[in-house]
Design a protein around this motif. Structure first.
Motif, PDB file in Angstrom:
ATOM      1  N   GLU A 114       0.808  -1.227   0.000  1.00 26.12           N
ATOM      2  CA  GLU A 114       0.000   0.000   0.000  1.00 26.12           C
ATOM      3  C   GLU A 114       0.837   1.270   0.000  1.00 26.12           C
ATOM      4  O   GLU A 114       0.299   2.355  -0.184  1.00 26.12           O
ATOM      5  CB  GLU A 114      -1.013  -0.011   1.151  1.00 26.12           C
ATOM      6  CG  GLU A 114      -0.402  -0.088   2.511  1.00 26.12           C
ATOM      7  CD  GLU A 114      -1.430  -0.526   3.550  1.00 26.12           C
ATOM      8  OE1 GLU A 114      -2.385  -1.236   3.194  1.00 26.12           O
ATOM      9  OE2 GLU A 114      -1.248  -0.150   4.720  1.00 26.12           O
ATOM     10  N   ASP A 115       2.164   1.146   0.142  1.00 23.84           N
ATOM     11  CA  ASP A 115       3.015   2.338   0.054  1.00 23.84           C
ATOM     12  C   ASP A 115       3.411   2.647  -1.389  1.00 23.84           C
ATOM     13  O   ASP A 115       4.286   3.490  -1.625  1.00 23.84           O
ATOM     14  CB  ASP A 115       4.275   2.149   0.915  1.00 23.84           C
ATOM     15  CG  ASP A 115       3.915   1.995   2.386  1.00 23.84           C
ATOM     16  OD1 ASP A 115       2.914   2.616   2.801  1.00 23.84           O
ATOM     17  OD2 ASP A 115       4.601   1.246   3.100  1.00 23.84           O
ATOM     18  N   MET A 116       2.814   1.937  -2.341  1.00 17.62           N
ATOM     19  CA  MET A 116       3.111   2.191  -3.764  1.00 17.62           C
ATOM     20  C   MET A 116       1.863   2.809  -4.399  1.00 17.62           C
ATOM     21  O   MET A 116       0.995   2.100  -4.933  1.00 17.62           O
ATOM     22  CB  MET A 116       3.482   0.868  -4.450  1.00 17.62           C
ATOM     23  CG  MET A 116       4.711   0.223  -3.852  1.00 17.62           C
ATOM     24  SD  MET A 116       5.031  -1.411  -4.545  1.00 17.62           S
ATOM     25  CE  MET A 116       6.630  -1.779  -3.819  1.00 17.62           C
ATOM     26  N   PRO A 117       1.727   4.149  -4.305  1.00 15.64           N
ATOM     27  CA  PRO A 117       0.439   4.787  -4.590  1.00 15.64           C
ATOM     28  C   PRO A 117      -0.049   4.636  -6.030  1.00 15.64           C
ATOM     29  O   PRO A 117      -1.246   4.430  -6.250  1.00 15.64           O
ATOM     30  CB  PRO A 117       0.688   6.264  -4.251  1.00 15.64           C
ATOM     31  CG  PRO A 117       2.168   6.441  -4.239  1.00 15.64           C
ATOM     32  CD  PRO A 117       2.754   5.119  -3.872  1.00 15.64           C
ATOM     33  N   GLU A 118       0.853   4.744  -7.011  1.00 11.45           N
ATOM     34  CA  GLU A 118       0.390   4.724  -8.406  1.00 11.45           C
ATOM     35  C   GLU A 118      -0.109   3.341  -8.787  1.00 11.45           C
ATOM     36  O   GLU A 118      -1.139   3.180  -9.436  1.00 11.45           O
ATOM     37  CB  GLU A 118       1.515   5.176  -9.351  1.00 11.45           C
ATOM     38  CG  GLU A 118       2.094   6.538  -9.033  1.00 11.45           C
ATOM     39  CD  GLU A 118       1.037   7.634  -8.951  1.00 11.45           C
ATOM     40  OE1 GLU A 118       0.019   7.537  -9.668  1.00 11.45           O
ATOM     41  OE2 GLU A 118       1.222   8.575  -8.155  1.00 11.45           O
ATOM     42  N   MET A 127      -1.151   0.986  -6.694  1.00  3.46           N
ATOM     43  CA  MET A 127      -2.371   0.687  -5.927  1.00  3.46           C
ATOM     44  C   MET A 127      -3.585   1.353  -6.588  1.00  3.46           C
ATOM     45  O   MET A 127      -4.654   0.745  -6.707  1.00  3.46           O
ATOM     46  CB  MET A 127      -2.236   1.182  -4.483  1.00  3.46           C
ATOM     47  CG  MET A 127      -1.353   0.339  -3.597  1.00  3.46           C
ATOM     48  SD  MET A 127      -1.942  -1.347  -3.304  1.00  3.46           S
ATOM     49  CE  MET A 127      -3.250  -1.080  -2.130  1.00  3.46           C
ATOM     50  N   ALA A 128      -3.409   2.590  -7.052  1.00  2.00           N
ATOM     51  CA  ALA A 128      -4.530   3.316  -7.683  1.00  2.00           C
ATOM     52  C   ALA A 128      -4.954   2.606  -8.972  1.00  2.00           C
ATOM     53  O   ALA A 128      -6.157   2.475  -9.260  1.00  2.00           O
ATOM     54  CB  ALA A 128      -4.118   4.757  -7.974  1.00  2.00           C
ATOM     55  N   LEU A 129      -3.978   2.136  -9.717  1.00  3.73           N
ATOM     56  CA  LEU A 129      -4.277   1.441 -10.983  1.00  3.73           C
ATOM     57  C   LEU A 129      -5.018   0.129 -10.719  1.00  3.73           C
ATOM     58  O   LEU A 129      -5.995  -0.214 -11.392  1.00  3.73           O
ATOM     59  CB  LEU A 129      -2.938   1.166 -11.692  1.00  3.73           C
ATOM     60  CG  LEU A 129      -2.957   0.845 -13.166  1.00  3.73           C
ATOM     61  CD1 LEU A 129      -3.641   1.944 -13.959  1.00  3.73           C
ATOM     62  CD2 LEU A 129      -1.506   0.675 -13.661  1.00  3.73           C
ATOM     63  N   VAL A 130      -4.556  -0.575  -9.705  1.00  5.66           N
ATOM     64  CA  VAL A 130      -5.178  -1.846  -9.326  1.00  5.66           C
ATOM     65  C   VAL A 130      -6.653  -1.606  -8.972  1.00  5.66           C
ATOM     66  O   VAL A 130      -7.550  -2.353  -9.397  1.00  5.66           O
ATOM     67  CB  VAL A 130      -4.408  -2.465  -8.129  1.00  5.66           C
ATOM     68  CG1 VAL A 130      -5.222  -3.511  -7.412  1.00  5.66           C
ATOM     69  CG2 VAL A 130      -3.074  -3.032  -8.609  1.00  5.66           C
ATOM     70  N   GLN A 131      -6.870  -0.536  -8.239  1.00  7.18           N
ATOM     71  CA  GLN A 131      -8.233  -0.207  -7.821  1.00  7.18           C
ATOM     72  C   GLN A 131      -9.080   0.221  -9.024  1.00  7.18           C
ATOM     73  O   GLN A 131     -10.197  -0.255  -9.203  1.00  7.18           O
ATOM     74  CB  GLN A 131      -8.168   0.916  -6.807  1.00  7.18           C
ATOM     75  CG  GLN A 131      -9.353   0.916  -5.878  1.00  7.18           C
ATOM     76  CD  GLN A 131      -9.094   1.811  -4.681  1.00  7.18           C
ATOM     77  OE1 GLN A 131      -8.282   2.743  -4.745  1.00  7.18           O
ATOM     78  NE2 GLN A 131      -9.773   1.537  -3.602  1.00  7.18           N
ATOM     79  N   SER A 181      11.008   7.330  -7.721  1.00  4.09           N
ATOM     80  CA  SER A 181      10.534   6.524  -6.593  1.00  4.09           C
ATOM     81  C   SER A 181      10.430   5.068  -7.030  1.00  4.09           C
ATOM     82  O   SER A 181      10.059   4.777  -8.163  1.00  4.09           O
ATOM     83  CB  SER A 181       9.178   7.027  -6.094  1.00  4.09           C
ATOM     84  OG  SER A 181       8.202   6.850  -7.085  1.00  4.09           O
ATOM     85  N   PHE A 182      10.782   4.182  -6.143  1.00  7.15           N
ATOM     86  CA  PHE A 182      10.737   2.734  -6.378  1.00  7.15           C
ATOM     87  C   PHE A 182      11.408   2.296  -7.685  1.00  7.15           C
ATOM     88  O   PHE A 182      10.794   1.593  -8.492  1.00  7.15           O
ATOM     89  CB  PHE A 182       9.288   2.231  -6.299  1.00  7.15           C
ATOM     90  CG  PHE A 182       8.733   2.290  -4.908  1.00  7.15           C
ATOM     91  CD1 PHE A 182       9.053   1.308  -3.975  1.00  7.15           C
ATOM     92  CD2 PHE A 182       7.929   3.346  -4.497  1.00  7.15           C
ATOM     93  CE1 PHE A 182       8.576   1.373  -2.673  1.00  7.15           C
ATOM     94  CE2 PHE A 182       7.450   3.428  -3.198  1.00  7.15           C
ATOM     95  CZ  PHE A 182       7.766   2.440  -2.288  1.00  7.15           C
ATOM     96  N   PRO A 183      12.688   2.705  -7.911  1.00  3.63           N
ATOM     97  CA  PRO A 183      13.374   2.194  -9.096  1.00  3.63           C
ATOM     98  C   PRO A 183      13.476   0.675  -9.011  1.00  3.63           C
ATOM     99  O   PRO A 183      13.711   0.117  -7.930  1.00  3.63           O
ATOM    100  CB  PRO A 183      14.763   2.845  -9.010  1.00  3.63           C
ATOM    101  CG  PRO A 183      14.944   3.207  -7.574  1.00  3.63           C
ATOM    102  CD  PRO A 183      13.567   3.512  -7.039  1.00  3.63           C
ATOM    103  N   GLY A 222       7.768   1.988  -9.846  1.00  8.61           N
ATOM    104  CA  GLY A 222       8.771   2.861 -10.477  1.00  8.61           C
ATOM    105  C   GLY A 222       8.546   2.962 -11.978  1.00  8.61           C
ATOM    106  O   GLY A 222       8.706   4.043 -12.564  1.00  8.61           O
ATOM    107  N   ALA A 223       8.159   1.861 -12.598  1.00  3.41           N
ATOM    108  CA  ALA A 223       7.924   1.873 -14.050  1.00  3.41           C
ATOM    109  C   ALA A 223       6.767   2.820 -14.382  1.00  3.41           C
ATOM    110  O   ALA A 223       6.836   3.581 -15.347  1.00  3.41           O
ATOM    111  CB  ALA A 223       7.636   0.459 -14.544  1.00  3.41           C
ATOM    112  N   ILE A 224       5.723   2.785 -13.574  1.00  5.32           N
ATOM    113  CA  ILE A 224       4.566   3.659 -13.843  1.00  5.32           C
ATOM    114  C   ILE A 224       4.993   5.128 -13.728  1.00  5.32           C
ATOM    115  O   ILE A 224       4.697   5.950 -14.597  1.00  5.32           O
ATOM    116  CB  ILE A 224       3.409   3.335 -12.861  1.00  5.32           C
ATOM    117  CG1 ILE A 224       2.924   1.907 -13.075  1.00  5.32           C
ATOM    118  CG2 ILE A 224       2.262   4.337 -13.027  1.00  5.32           C
ATOM    119  CD1 ILE A 224       1.946   1.408 -12.014  1.00  5.32           C
ATOM    120  N   VAL A 225       5.723   5.429 -12.649  1.00  2.00           N
ATOM    121  CA  VAL A 225       6.164   6.817 -12.426  1.00  2.00           C
ATOM    122  C   VAL A 225       7.101   7.247 -13.565  1.00  2.00           C
ATOM    123  O   VAL A 225       6.943   8.337 -14.147  1.00  2.00           O
ATOM    124  CB  VAL A 225       6.861   6.944 -11.046  1.00  2.00           C
ATOM    125  CG1 VAL A 225       7.481   8.316 -10.865  1.00  2.00           C
ATOM    126  CG2 VAL A 225       5.869   6.644  -9.922  1.00  2.00           C
TER     127      VAL A 225
END
Ligand code: FAD
Length: 427
Positions: free
Chosen positions: A64-68, A70-74, A400-402, A407-410
């Motif tokens: 849940e600390d991976m916001p992008e 998590m948002a996509l999953v939702q 973030s999250f390389p 990280g790929a989404i960002v």
């Protein structure tokens, strides 16, 4: 060959390329996504195991600390499965409970101390992680735990990783929840498939790009027997794969040097299906870390009561050693370790499936590329600057999250916006 004219070309349909495509699509630009494989997802992949069940053979976990992500999953209505972690965590060879805990905390303390160093402190210039570790005065067990943790996560020998690069990378991985918190019941690949569906005919599979030419007003790219002319191109592949592309005229020296210092990690991912989650009956979490075999790690990935399973990761130097074995010998190595760790029932498998990412044709390896030149401190910045209208993006280059799907989404969104800026300038 007929020429297709578009505003932009995106090379690669991993999460980076797919996320960049979303940006271009939202802005109403014309584009194509050229993907070498016959599927999207890149290092996210699902295959059928021997029972015909779809399993994640590439990127799988999120938290849940991976916001992008998590948002996509939702947004796409996917089903989060919470990974089972209750129960005892096993170390091999075994350590008494409090000693295991002490070793883990010791390894984490070394990691925190490392991350407290300024990556560009001249005192660590030219130093590898192994050389720095050698100078630490921690107990041998804590150092072994640290090595296992880092080689398992970054899939490279500590002797090869520049200390500044690991610090710089690790500081961007900011989750407090375990990164193994959730996975998707439908597989992570299904999320990539959903994004691909939105692209319709703008996605071209089986379209490997070998080179990129400068052309009047932009670039010319040949792939899948077609020629594309565009005002801007985003190379959304891992840096090591990007270094294999032929640029005409050649990229500026600085940029081709910056591409050349990245090397892929090595990992083999194994999924073992059981009839019962027998380890849970015995109060075990299913999580095992082998102190004597750095890079070997197992945990519970049972999708539900009727799909009990363990995933085993083999990363770094151990993957190179075991990657040379034939299938039967690899299975023997892994199964004998599981049986020794969690008991004879571990040998009673319904299915044993593995995917080696070593020297993968279109990823180079996994989980991610790392800079292995201790002196190449500007390589990432040089790649991020690119040579407009040629831009580079991949999970590795994310703020973030390389190295992760997040990280790929960002990185893809940032890359997409760079392309849009080019287009605005030339409109
Ligand atoms: C075994 C494994 C386990 C992992 N586990 C996790 C995990 O649990 N959680 C997590 O967050 N991350 C995990 N990762 C990492 C994560 O999958 C990657 O960081 C992320 O998917 C990278 O996305 P990307 O788009 O940057 O690159 P990629 O996924 O590599 O996408 C690049 C795309 O470009 C294509 N391509 C390459 N060269 C060309 C060319 N010349 N022409 C056209 N197309 C080309 C490739 O085929 C690929 O589709 C794992 C990776 C692996 C392999």
């Amino acid at each position: 060959m007929s020429i297709e004219r578009v505003d932009a070309v995106v090379v690669g349909a991993g999460f980076t390329g797919l996320s960049a495509a979303q940006e271009l699509s939202r802005a109403g630009r014309s584009f194509v996504v050229l993907e070498a494989r016959d599927r999207v997802g890149g290092r996210v992949e699902a295959r059928a195991n021997g029972l015909g069940e779809a399993i994640d053979t590439g990127g799988q976990f999120l938290c849940e600390d991976m916001p992008e992500l998590m948002a996509l999953v939702q947004a796409r209505g996917k089903t989060l499965v919470e990974a089972h972690v209750d129960g005892e965590f096993i170390t091999q060879p075994p350590l008494p409970g409090d000693e295991a805990e002490r070793t883990y905390l010791g390894a984490m303390a070394i990691r925190e101390r490392m991350n407290g160093i300024e990556p560009h402190d001249p005192a660590i210039a030219g130093m590898t992680v192994a050389a720095w570790l050698e100078r630490q005065v921690d107990p041998a067990d804590a150092k072994a735990g640290f090595r296992s943790m880092i080689e398992g996560l970054w899939c490279q020998a500590l002797e090869k990783i520049p200390l500044w690069h690991l610090i710089d990378n690790d500081r961007r991985i900011t989750n407090e929840q375990s990164e193994l918190q959730y996975f998707l019941a439908e597989t992570m690949q299904s999320l990539a498939d959903d994004l691909a569906r939105d692209l319709g005919g703008r996605l071209r599979l089986n379209s490997a790009v070998m080179g990129i030419e400068h052309a009047p007003g932009g670039v010319r790219v040949v792939a899948g027997g077609r020629v594309f002319e565009a005002r801007s191109v985003l190379v959304a592949v891992p840096p090591m794969m990007a270094s294999k592309l032929v640029f005409s005229p050649p990229l500026p020296d600085r940029l081709s040097r910056a591409l050349g210092v990245w090397h892929s990690g090595v990992v083999i991912k194994i999924l073992v299906r059981y009839a019962r989650a027998f380890w849970r009956d015995r109060g075990l979490s299913g999580m095992v870390m082998w102190r004597s075999l750095p890079g070997l790690f197992a945990c519970d990935v049972s999708k539900d009561e009727v799909h009990p399973a363990l995933v085993v990761f083999i990363g770094g130097p151990l993957a190179l050693r075991w990657g040379g074995l034939d299938d039967a010998a690899l299975r023997t190595e892994v199964m004998s370790r599981l049986v020794a760790a969690i008991g004879p029932e571990a040998g009673e498998v319904l299915d044993f499936s593995f995917r080696s990412w070593i020297d993968d044709a279109w990823s180079g390896g996994a989980y991610s590329d790392l800079i292995l030149d201790v002196h190449a401190t500007d390589a990432e910045d040089v790649l991020l600057a690119g040579a407009p209208p040629v831009h580079f993006a991949s999970s590795e280059l994310s703020p973030s999250f390389p190295g992760y799907i997040e990280g790929a989404i960002v990185a893809g969104r940032i890359g997409g916006r760079k392309v849009l800026a080019d287009l605005q300038e030339t409109t």
